[in-house]
Design an enzyme around this catalytic site. Structure first.
Site, PDB file in Angstrom:
ATOM      1  N   LYS A  62      73.594  80.911  23.000  1.00 45.23           N
ATOM      2  CA  LYS A  62      74.566  81.572  22.146  1.00 45.23           C
ATOM      3  C   LYS A  62      74.419  83.087  22.224  1.00 45.23           C
ATOM      4  O   LYS A  62      75.407  83.821  22.381  1.00 45.23           O
ATOM      5  CB  LYS A  62      74.409  81.096  20.705  1.00 45.23           C
ATOM      6  CG  LYS A  62      75.462  81.628  19.749  1.00 45.23           C
ATOM      7  CD  LYS A  62      75.265  81.043  18.345  1.00 45.23           C
ATOM      8  CE  LYS A  62      75.456  79.548  18.338  1.00 45.23           C
ATOM      9  NZ  LYS A  62      75.313  78.962  16.985  1.00 45.23           N
TER      10      LYS A  62
ATOM     11  N   ARG B 232      72.300  82.543  12.759  1.00 48.47           N
ATOM     12  CA  ARG B 232      72.545  81.279  13.462  1.00 48.47           C
ATOM     13  C   ARG B 232      71.493  81.044  14.528  1.00 48.47           C
ATOM     14  O   ARG B 232      71.015  81.984  15.168  1.00 48.47           O
ATOM     15  CB  ARG B 232      73.926  81.292  14.133  1.00 48.47           C
ATOM     16  CG  ARG B 232      75.118  81.190  13.197  1.00 48.47           C
ATOM     17  CD  ARG B 232      76.405  81.105  13.999  1.00 48.47           C
ATOM     18  NE  ARG B 232      77.565  80.748  13.194  1.00 48.47           N
ATOM     19  CZ  ARG B 232      78.395  81.640  12.660  1.00 48.47           C
ATOM     20  NH1 ARG B 232      78.183  82.935  12.856  1.00 48.47           N
ATOM     21  NH2 ARG B 232      79.428  81.246  11.946  1.00 48.47           N
TER      22      ARG B 232
ATOM     23  N   GLY C  43      74.664  71.494  15.918  1.00 48.86           N
ATOM     24  CA  GLY C  43      74.375  71.040  14.566  1.00 48.86           C
ATOM     25  C   GLY C  43      72.948  70.617  14.316  1.00 48.86           C
ATOM     26  O   GLY C  43      72.610  70.201  13.213  1.00 48.86           O
TER      27      GLY C  43
ATOM     28  N   MET D 117      70.129  72.506  14.503  1.00 46.90           N
ATOM     29  CA  MET D 117      69.311  73.516  13.831  1.00 46.90           C
ATOM     30  C   MET D 117      70.149  74.228  12.784  1.00 46.90           C
ATOM     31  O   MET D 117      71.263  73.815  12.482  1.00 46.90           O
ATOM     32  CB  MET D 117      68.703  74.460  14.871  1.00 46.90           C
ATOM     33  CG  MET D 117      67.650  73.763  15.734  1.00 46.90           C
ATOM     34  SD  MET D 117      66.939  74.842  16.971  1.00 46.90           S
ATOM     35  CE  MET D 117      68.336  75.128  18.059  1.00 46.90           C
TER      36      MET D 117
ATOM     37  N   ARG E 128      80.646  79.058  25.016  1.00 47.02           N
ATOM     38  CA  ARG E 128      79.638  78.371  25.827  1.00 47.02           C
ATOM     39  C   ARG E 128      80.375  77.444  26.769  1.00 47.02           C
ATOM     40  O   ARG E 128      81.547  77.109  26.551  1.00 47.02           O
ATOM     41  CB  ARG E 128      78.675  77.565  24.955  1.00 47.02           C
ATOM     42  CG  ARG E 128      79.357  76.498  24.113  1.00 47.02           C
ATOM     43  CD  ARG E 128      78.405  75.892  23.101  1.00 47.02           C
ATOM     44  NE  ARG E 128      79.096  75.005  22.173  1.00 47.02           N
ATOM     45  CZ  ARG E 128      78.578  74.563  21.040  1.00 47.02           C
ATOM     46  NH1 ARG E 128      77.373  74.931  20.678  1.00 47.02           N
ATOM     47  NH2 ARG E 128      79.260  73.758  20.250  1.00 47.02           N
TER      48      ARG E 128
ATOM     49  N   HIS F  53      81.629  67.633  14.206  1.00 49.40           N
ATOM     50  CA  HIS F  53      80.258  67.290  14.597  1.00 49.40           C
ATOM     51  C   HIS F  53      80.216  65.952  15.325  1.00 49.40           C
ATOM     52  O   HIS F  53      79.592  65.817  16.379  1.00 49.40           O
ATOM     53  CB  HIS F  53      79.366  67.236  13.349  1.00 49.40           C
ATOM     54  CG  HIS F  53      77.975  66.765  13.628  1.00 49.40           C
ATOM     55  ND1 HIS F  53      77.612  65.432  13.543  1.00 49.40           N
ATOM     56  CD2 HIS F  53      76.869  67.428  14.027  1.00 49.40           C
ATOM     57  CE1 HIS F  53      76.330  65.306  13.851  1.00 49.40           C
ATOM     58  NE2 HIS F  53      75.855  66.507  14.138  1.00 49.40           N
TER      59      HIS F  53
ATOM     60  N   SER G 244      58.431  50.669  52.285  1.00 43.61           N
ATOM     61  CA  SER G 244      59.373  50.701  51.181  1.00 43.61           C
ATOM     62  C   SER G 244      58.558  50.667  49.892  1.00 43.61           C
ATOM     63  O   SER G 244      57.748  49.753  49.696  1.00 43.61           O
ATOM     64  CB  SER G 244      60.332  49.503  51.222  1.00 43.61           C
ATOM     65  OG  SER G 244      61.244  49.577  50.150  1.00 43.61           O
TER      66      SER G 244
ATOM     67  N   CYS H 238      62.617  50.628  46.923  1.00 48.10           N
ATOM     68  CA  CYS H 238      63.479  49.524  46.511  1.00 48.10           C
ATOM     69  C   CYS H 238      63.212  49.070  45.083  1.00 48.10           C
ATOM     70  O   CYS H 238      63.725  48.056  44.646  1.00 48.10           O
ATOM     71  CB  CYS H 238      63.345  48.344  47.476  1.00 48.10           C
ATOM     72  SG  CYS H 238      61.665  47.681  47.595  1.00 48.10           S
TER      73      CYS H 238
ATOM     74  N   TYR I 191      65.717  56.700  52.476  1.00 51.73           N
ATOM     75  CA  TYR I 191      66.765  56.030  51.708  1.00 51.73           C
ATOM     76  C   TYR I 191      66.217  55.535  50.379  1.00 51.73           C
ATOM     77  O   TYR I 191      65.001  55.433  50.169  1.00 51.73           O
ATOM     78  CB  TYR I 191      67.351  54.845  52.500  1.00 51.73           C
ATOM     79  CG  TYR I 191      66.398  53.690  52.710  1.00 51.73           C
ATOM     80  CD1 TYR I 191      66.275  52.674  51.764  1.00 51.73           C
ATOM     81  CD2 TYR I 191      65.612  53.610  53.860  1.00 51.73           C
ATOM     82  CE1 TYR I 191      65.399  51.621  51.951  1.00 51.73           C
ATOM     83  CE2 TYR I 191      64.733  52.555  54.058  1.00 51.73           C
ATOM     84  CZ  TYR I 191      64.627  51.561  53.094  1.00 51.73           C
ATOM     85  OH  TYR I 191      63.751  50.520  53.274  1.00 51.73           O
TER      86      TYR I 191
END
Length: 906
Positions: free
Chosen positions: A22, A91, A100, A102, A335, A451, A789, A857, A877
């Site tokens: 913020k 704030r 909401g 804090m 934000r 909220h 694997s 796997c 993979y």
């Protein structure tokens, strides 16, 4: 010397770690020249210092005082002066958005004297006393620890006495009376008086915000969102501007695009004669943002321009809070906005088309978890009648459960396995545990920026807000709508995509995205069969993201599949082979009798007859799987679990034999023989006993039968013109000697099949690395293994010393609550322990055999965060269930992008 305070003019959005999200964005908007009320930010470093020592950091008070003086000089007013006082908001502002969770305190600086000056300077006694009652209520609850419900009770009693529907029905005299009642309540509950000193109000408010970082709801939210506990929060101290000055004033929250669907346009909520907290709290139903255009066209045009500027600057959906003070627009916050999964994909595609972001940036903003949510089923509304009620579709999806009316009941019922829907007039931060426990959230008040809506979207929960037809009676634990009453425990269905609520459990159908994958877009399908514009749009966005992910990923994606049907589905979902085919699943059902016969065999001849009967059945299974995956690798694991799992339960069998004997009837010879075999093979800890390679080495003919079935299936497919690519994987290896013995037997059998059929059979032989010793001796094992694997399920169990079947229910919830785990190690790879073993095995295995093919796997193969780890560890993979293949493909693409280290898309 550490600097703890920064003016808004001294920061920017690249300082979010220090100034919080913020504060950094307030500084950025200030630098951009947008109308931001002046202020300053107390850094996260100050918070961490406070939390570490429990006291205010040295020098912080002096820095705050210096910046306050600068603020006062610029404003031409002092904090709390008797005439025309400067008022402040305080704030929180953490690095990652925690809506909401804090604390916020508004109107700092008001007291019994300055409230009179505010009334005079503003020309509105009601406004002044309304602002004062807000301060006393917020300060009393946040800073002094008074239960917020007690303030609500006092307010409700006064409204009832005055016959007022809401707080707007109270006049200045009523609000002055309310202030005195609030102050008396504080004194009764705490023994303290509400502080009249503005300086003390400010100091205590800042420290209260720091303390709220470790509040219960903030900790719970961080655990849910995997936000680190050691970041701390910044505190933003800002000059107050007032939306509660009358009908020419108001507050709102706006989004530059719809956060639920991603559609372009202005979306948001506005409340006249209200402060910003009223909008998100949902205490009054808001009006659509367009209404501001009618009430104040000039402010609306400016807001529209600022929103466009911010979206272009941030190159993303922006969430904006603003206030109109007597016609003048002020920007209070921006934000990057939280959004649903549907919106995330749609916005990423749209911003790419608008050339605001690159395809790589678009992919980086998505997540496998979001894709999984888009694959969830939707309601088949053609099968039901009229909705009970309709509201605002705040967070899409479909969920059904028993209606509950408070957070504690939601948690209690969910703990027993019951699915619940949390129904509230509006939610507050204290409802977070219930929101997490519930399948869906339904409120009678609030809009898309309330909220409930914001938190539900962030968590991927189904949510319908502002269903005004619903009258919620929390004391009676019921709600009514359209002449119907729904008692607590009654099942309802919530459609977060359409904003509808239905009685009972509505049947489900596949989502458009699931139908798209089921159609197999690799074969050329570009759109789903769904004809709705919204579905087509999100399907197209998903298809684009998948194509780009496939184009950039290095990590291959295979599937865990044991049947031809699963293999075919996996291929449609984009799997590039099978990484795990469990042969034990082929021994269930009617074939269990053949396994019993093999176990009960009295001599080699009987055992061979049982194995001979199993062989063609296994061969047929392998033929079907190899056909479904023609041209792609199919890794077949030899029998892994202990043989007793294929026999009847020991206790049930013993009871059956004992019951027969008690009735004087001899038990059947078969039951007696089975019980003898079960007792003979009984183990205290069978998962660490005779299973895997150990079973193959001591059970004559078992390995040979399975290998022969595989080899003959390969021959059959080649004769049919196919391209079978079977690989044989040996489970639970501890030593290279075990693998060498099994490999010799495999090569002997495949050579026999080749000679007998005239068709060459070559099946690479590898092993699962699923025991710590195997990982630590991987260099030796690689001398005999053509591929590795990782079986991360067993590797996690044996590394941690956990029995998964026992510990998850026994104490995992406590470990998560205490912060020992951030997430279950069976859900996401334990990087420090299990992950370290993986890294050792990869390095040593490839040192011994360069080019060694390595995959995973276990269940972690489909976990988004784990996919990123496996990419970084150098695996070739991952393999996962067919339904998680698209998720793994998307995350494998994201893992290949520079700077994208995890699947987190906060």
């Amino acid at each position: 010397m550490v600097r703890y305070v920064y003016d808004f003019t001294a920061g920017g959005r690249d300082m979010a770690d220090l100034l919080g999200g913020k504060g950094a964005n307030l500084a950025e908007m200030t630098r951009m020249g947008l109308p931001v009320p002046p202020g300053f930010t107390v850094t996260t470093e100050a918070c961490r210092a406070f939390l570490a020592t429990g006291s205010e950091p040295d020098g912080l008070a002096g820095e705050i005082s210096e910046h306050l003086t600068i603020l006062e000089q610029a404003a031409g007013r002092r904090l709390g002066q008797p005439d025309d006082p400067l008022l402040l908001s305080v704030r929180s502002g953490a690095r990652f958005s925690m809506p909401g969770m804090m604390e916020t305190i508004l109107d700092i600086g008001l007291n019994d004297e300055s409230v009179l000056g505010l009334a005079k300077s503003s020309g509105s006694e009601r406004f002044a006393w309304d602002s004062y009652r807000r301060l006393v209520q917020m300060f009393g609850g946040t800073v002094m620890g008074v239960d917020s419900a007690l303030f609500e009770t006092v307010m409700a009693r006064l409204r009832e006495t005055r016959g007022a529907a809401d707080d707007l029905g109270l006049d200045a005299v009523d609000l002055a009376e309310l202030v005195e009642a609030y102050k008396e309540l504080i004194h009764q509950e705490t023994g303290e008086y509400f502080p009249q000193s503005p300086a003390e109000q400010l100091r205590r408010a800042v420290l209260a915000v720091f303390e709220s970082w470790n509040g219960e709801r903030a900790r719970l939210y961080r655990r849910r969102e995997h936000i680190p506990d050691d970041l701390g929060t910044a505190v933003n101290v800002q000059t107050m501007v007032f939306g509660n000055l009358g009908t020419d004033s108001g507050s709102g929250v706006a989004f530059t695009r719809d956060p639920a669907t991603g559609r372009p346009g202005l979306y948001g909520d506005y409340l006249t004669n209200a402060q910003g907290e009223d909008v998100v709290a949902g205490i009054r139903n808001t009006v659509a943002l367009d209404e501001l255009g009618r009430l104040n066209p000039e402010a609306f045009v400016r807001l529209h321009d600022h929103m466009r500027t911010l979206e272009t600057h941030y190159r993303d959906l922006c969430d904006i809070e603003f206030t109109v003070e007597r016609g003048r627009l002020w920007m209070l916050q921006t934000r990057v906005g939280k959004r649903t999964a549907e919106a995330a994909f749609a916005i990423a595609a749209a911003l790419t088309d608008e050339e605001l972001i690159t395809p790589d940036e678009a992919l980086a903003r998505l997540s496998g978890d979001g894709l999984a949510r888009l694959m969830f089923p939707r309601f088949d509304t053609s099968a039901v009648g009229d909705a009970l009620a309709r509201g605002i579709p705040a967070s899409p999806g479909a969920a059904a459960g028993a209606a509950v009316f408070d957070s504690a009941e939601a948690v209690r019922r969910a703990a027993t396995g019951e699915k619940v829907v949390l129904v509230r007039q509006e939610t507050t931060p204290d409802d977070l545990p219930g929101m997490i426990a519930a399948q869906a959230v339904l409120t009678s008040r609030g809009g898309k920026t309330s909220h409930a809506a914001v938190v539900a979207r962030g968590m991927g929960k189904v949510c319908v807000c502002g269903a005004e037809e619903i009258s919620v009676d929390p004391q009676g634990r019921r709600f009514s709508a359209g002449g119907s009453t729904v008692e607590e425990g009654t099942v309802i269905s919530v459609d977060g995509s359409e904003g509808a609520v239905y009685p009972g459990a509505v049947p489900l159908v596949d989502s458009a995205v699931m139908r798209y994958f089921e159609a197999g877009f690799e074969t050329g399908t570009e759109r789903s069969a769904d004809t709705s514009e919204g579905s087509d749009r999100v399907v197209d966005a998903v298809a684009r993201a998948m194509r780009h992910a496939d184009g950039v990923r290095r990590l291959g994606v295979r599937a865990n599949a044991d049947t031809p049907e699963d293999a075919a589905r996996a291929r449609r979902f984009g799997a590039e082979g099978i990484g795990l085919c469990r042969t034990e699943h082929m021994f269930l059902g009617d074939r269990r009798q053949l396994v019993e016969a093999m176990i009960l065999a009295r001599d080699d001849a009987e055992r061979e007859r049982a194995l001979d009967a199993l062989l063609p059945l296994q061969r047929e299974d392998f033929v079907g799987i190899l056909e479904a995956m023609d041209g792609l690798p199919v890794t077949i694991r030899l029998l892994d679990p202990p043989l007793h799992e294929f026999l009847p339960d020991r206790t049930e069998l013993a009871v059956r034999v004992a019951a027969a004997e008690a009735h004087g009837t001899p038990p059947s010879a078969h039951d007696t023989e089975l019980l003898r075999a079960v007792n003979r093979m009984h183990e205290e800890n069978p998962m660490l006993g005779l299973r895997g390679v150990r079973l193959g080495l001591v059970a004559p003919g078992l390995v040979a039968m399975q290998v022969r079935a595989i080899a003959e299936a390969v021959v059959e497919r080649r004769r049919a013109g196919g391209d079978p690519r079977a690989e044989i994987m040996v489970p639970l290896i501890d030593t290279v000697e075990e693998l060498r013995l099994v490999r010799e037997e495999v090569e002997q059998v495949t050579a026999e099949v080749s000679r007998a059929t005239g068709v060459p059979v070559e099946c690479p032989v590898g092993t699962m690395i699923e025991l710590p010793r195997a990982a630590l001796t991987a260099g030796r094992i690689a001398e005999e293994a053509e591929f590795f694997s990782f079986g991360t399920n067993d590797l996690t169990q044996t590394t941690w010393g956990f029995s998964r079947d026992d510990v998850e229910a026994a104490f995992f919830s406590a470990y998560l609550d205490k912060g020992i785990f951030k997430v279950s190690p069976f859900e996401s790879i334990d990087r420090d322990g299990v992950g370290r073993l993986v890294e050792i095995a990869v390095a040593e295995g490839r040192a011994a055999r360069p080019g060694l093919k390595i995959g995973v796997c276990g269940e972690h193969g489909g976990d988004p965060d784990s996919v990123h780890f496996f990419h970084g560890a150098g695996l070739d993979y991952v393999s996962c269930s067919p339904f998680r293949v698209p998720v793994a493909r998307l995350e494998a693409g994201r893992a290949a992008l520079p700077g994208t280290q995890t699947s987190d898309s906060r």
